[in-house]
Structures are given as C-alpha cells and as structure tokens.
Design a protein around this motif. Structure first.
Motif, PDB file in Angstrom:
ATOM      1  N   LYS A 132      27.980  92.533  29.890  1.00 32.53           N
ATOM      2  CA  LYS A 132      29.296  91.900  29.921  1.00 32.53           C
ATOM      3  C   LYS A 132      30.169  92.412  28.780  1.00 32.53           C
ATOM      4  O   LYS A 132      31.362  92.687  28.972  1.00 32.53           O
ATOM      5  CB  LYS A 132      29.157  90.382  29.825  1.00 32.53           C
ATOM      6  N   LEU A 135      31.394  95.869  29.612  1.00 32.03           N
ATOM      7  CA  LEU A 135      32.470  95.814  30.600  1.00 32.03           C
ATOM      8  C   LEU A 135      33.784  95.407  29.944  1.00 32.03           C
ATOM      9  O   LEU A 135      34.847  95.963  30.253  1.00 32.03           O
ATOM     10  CB  LEU A 135      32.122  94.829  31.718  1.00 32.03           C
ATOM     11  N   ASP A 136      33.717  94.432  29.052  1.00 36.13           N
ATOM     12  CA  ASP A 136      34.922  93.997  28.334  1.00 36.13           C
ATOM     13  C   ASP A 136      35.504  95.148  27.519  1.00 36.13           C
ATOM     14  O   ASP A 136      36.726  95.334  27.461  1.00 36.13           O
ATOM     15  CB  ASP A 136      34.596  92.822  27.415  1.00 36.13           C
ATOM     16  N   ILE A 138      35.133  98.381  28.116  1.00 30.66           N
ATOM     17  CA  ILE A 138      35.686  99.379  29.038  1.00 30.66           C
ATOM     18  C   ILE A 138      37.048  98.929  29.557  1.00 30.66           C
ATOM     19  O   ILE A 138      38.005  99.705  29.617  1.00 30.66           O
ATOM     20  CB  ILE A 138      34.718  99.623  30.211  1.00 30.66           C
ATOM     21  N   ARG A 139      37.148  97.652  29.937  1.00 31.38           N
ATOM     22  CA  ARG A 139      38.431  97.125  30.420  1.00 31.38           C
ATOM     23  C   ARG A 139      39.496  97.225  29.336  1.00 31.38           C
ATOM     24  O   ARG A 139      40.654  97.541  29.609  1.00 31.38           O
ATOM     25  CB  ARG A 139      38.263  95.668  30.853  1.00 31.38           C
ATOM     26  N   SER A 140      39.093  96.927  28.109  1.00 25.08           N
ATOM     27  CA  SER A 140      40.043  96.971  26.996  1.00 25.08           C
ATOM     28  C   SER A 140      40.612  98.370  26.815  1.00 25.08           C
ATOM     29  O   SER A 140      41.819  98.551  26.629  1.00 25.08           O
ATOM     30  CB  SER A 140      39.352  96.516  25.706  1.00 25.08           C
ATOM     31  N   ALA A 142      40.520 100.913  29.100  1.00 21.20           N
ATOM     32  CA  ALA A 142      41.113 101.479  30.308  1.00 21.20           C
ATOM     33  C   ALA A 142      42.429 100.819  30.713  1.00 21.20           C
ATOM     34  O   ALA A 142      43.319 101.484  31.251  1.00 21.20           O
ATOM     35  CB  ALA A 142      40.114 101.384  31.462  1.00 21.20           C
ATOM     36  N   PHE A 143      42.562  99.520  30.467  1.00 22.21           N
ATOM     37  CA  PHE A 143      43.681  98.795  31.055  1.00 22.21           C
ATOM     38  C   PHE A 143      44.643  98.166  30.051  1.00 22.21           C
ATOM     39  O   PHE A 143      45.622  97.548  30.452  1.00 22.21           O
ATOM     40  CB  PHE A 143      43.149  97.695  31.988  1.00 22.21           C
ATOM     41  N   HIS A 144      44.383  98.309  28.757  1.00 25.68           N
ATOM     42  CA  HIS A 144      45.237  97.649  27.779  1.00 25.68           C
ATOM     43  C   HIS A 144      45.780  98.635  26.751  1.00 25.68           C
ATOM     44  O   HIS A 144      45.092  99.574  26.347  1.00 25.68           O
ATOM     45  CB  HIS A 144      44.463  96.541  27.057  1.00 25.68           C
ATOM     46  N   ARG A 149      44.665  95.719  22.584  1.00 21.44           N
ATOM     47  CA  ARG A 149      43.288  95.951  22.147  1.00 21.44           C
ATOM     48  C   ARG A 149      43.080  95.440  20.729  1.00 21.44           C
ATOM     49  O   ARG A 149      42.031  94.877  20.409  1.00 21.44           O
ATOM     50  CB  ARG A 149      42.947  97.442  22.221  1.00 21.44           C
ATOM     51  N   TYR A 152      42.782  91.646  20.814  1.00 19.04           N
ATOM     52  CA  TYR A 152      41.466  91.297  21.361  1.00 19.04           C
ATOM     53  C   TYR A 152      40.380  91.527  20.315  1.00 19.04           C
ATOM     54  O   TYR A 152      39.469  90.706  20.141  1.00 19.04           O
ATOM     55  CB  TYR A 152      41.194  92.143  22.608  1.00 19.04           C
TER      56      TYR A 152
END
Length: 208
Positions: A132, A135-136, A138-140, A142-144, A149, A152
């Motif tokens: 988890k 994944l967090d 990677i999302r940070s 790729a998408f932010h 970032r 976060y």
C-alpha cells in the motif's frame, strides 16, 4: 528480548516467541549507520524494537528515492522476499536514530511460516502494508505536482514522528523527493506565505 517481544509482538504464539528468543539476536545501530545495503545478500530478517529505520531505493542515475520507515513492532518486508527467493537486497536502510532490532536467521523463515499462524499472518500483513505504501508513493510521483507531493510528504512525516515540528533540512527533503534544494525551499516558502508552515532553523512547524 522477551520483554520487547511481549511489548511489540505480544500477538505471537508463545512457542513462536520462544523460538525467536532461542535463535534471534539483538543488535543496535547508531544514528546514521547503514543497516541494509543495496546488492547485499540478506542473511537475517529484522524485527524493529526501538528507534526507526529509513528505506531507500536507487534510481538508474544513482539518485535515491525514499520508500518508507520501519518502526517498533514492524519488520522488513524485503527480507521476507529475499528469504523466499534467495535474492539480494534492492533497497538500502539507514538508522534515523539509535535503533535496536531482533535479527532472525533467514533460514528459519519457512519453518516459522508453517508452524505458527501468527507469524504467517504477520508476514502477509507486512507485505500488504508495504504494498500500500509503495502504491501511494507511485501515485504521488505519477499523478501529483511537486507542491502536492511536498505536502503529502510533510503530513507523512508528521504522522510518523507524532509531532507538528519536524527536524528536517531542505536538502534532506529534496533528496527524499528526488528534487533540488532550491525547488523545495521555494515551495516551502510558498507554504509559509499561505500560513501552512512556519520555517525554523533546520526545522519546519506544520500548521495543517
């Protein structure tokens, strides 16, 4: 060792705790010491009982990417994978502060998985929680945008250390986020102007 096991791993069966006491050994790492090296053959899995470890992975150009922390009551998921496949480490771990661990021989892993349900559940839950976090991360990336970032990252640091005042240098944050100190300093200044942080000497006070 028995006291630490009762405090942080009290859910383990008594037989499992007895085997850990029999086969494990305590080791202390001073602040800043490398605990796991990239490319190192893992001979032990580690249960953290004091302090905190910080794990990184290396990029293609030698840059470091911050992954997650290991705290008391947690174990190194990487060592579980290396035990199962006899693989070398892909990560590096450093002691953020003086850290004490219980080191359990990798060769004992398979036997513990079969004999003790609590160990089996602990290993699976360790995999799940680290997956988890990855994944967090990677999302940070790729998408932010970097400002998102950074926020976060600061929130995660606050939750990890349990304090709104973080002893962090701008360069350290830049390294963890694979950015530059100039960019991080500029973004922190913007957060300060918005009233979200207060910049101190070698520290940051969060207002959110």
């Amino acid at each position: 060792m028995k006291e630490y096991l009762e405090t942080y791993f009290g859910h383990f069966e008594q037989g499992l705790k007895d085997e850990i006491v029999k086969n494990g050994r305590l080791r202390t790492f001073a602040e800043g010491i490398q605990v796991i090296g990239s490319g190192e053959l893992m001979k032990y899995t580690m249960l953290v009982i004091k302090g905190r470890l910080k794990l990184y992975t290396d990029g293609e150009n030698g840059e470091e990417f911050f992954m997650y922390y290991l705290e008391p009551g947690q174990a190194c998921a990487l060592s579980f994978v290396c035990a199962a496949r006899n693989r070398k480490s892909d990560l590096e771990a450093f002691a953020v502060e003086e850290t004490e661990v219980i080191m359990i021989p990798i060769g004992l892993m398979a036997e513990l998985m079969v004999k003790y349900k609590s160990w089996y559940i602990f290993v699976i839950e360790t995999y799940r929680s680290r997956y988890k976090e990855l994944l967090d991360a990677i999302r940070s990336v790729a998408f932010h945008a970097m400002d998102e970032r950074l926020e976060y990252y600061l929130i995660k640091q606050k939750n990890t250390f349990g304090s709104t005042t973080l002893s962090l240098k701008h360069e350290q944050i830049a390294n963890d986020l694979n950015s530059s100190r100039v960019v991080i300093s500029r973004l922190l200044k913007q957060l300060e102007l918005k009233g979200k942080v207060k910049l101190l000497r070698n520290a940051i006070e969060l207002k959110f």
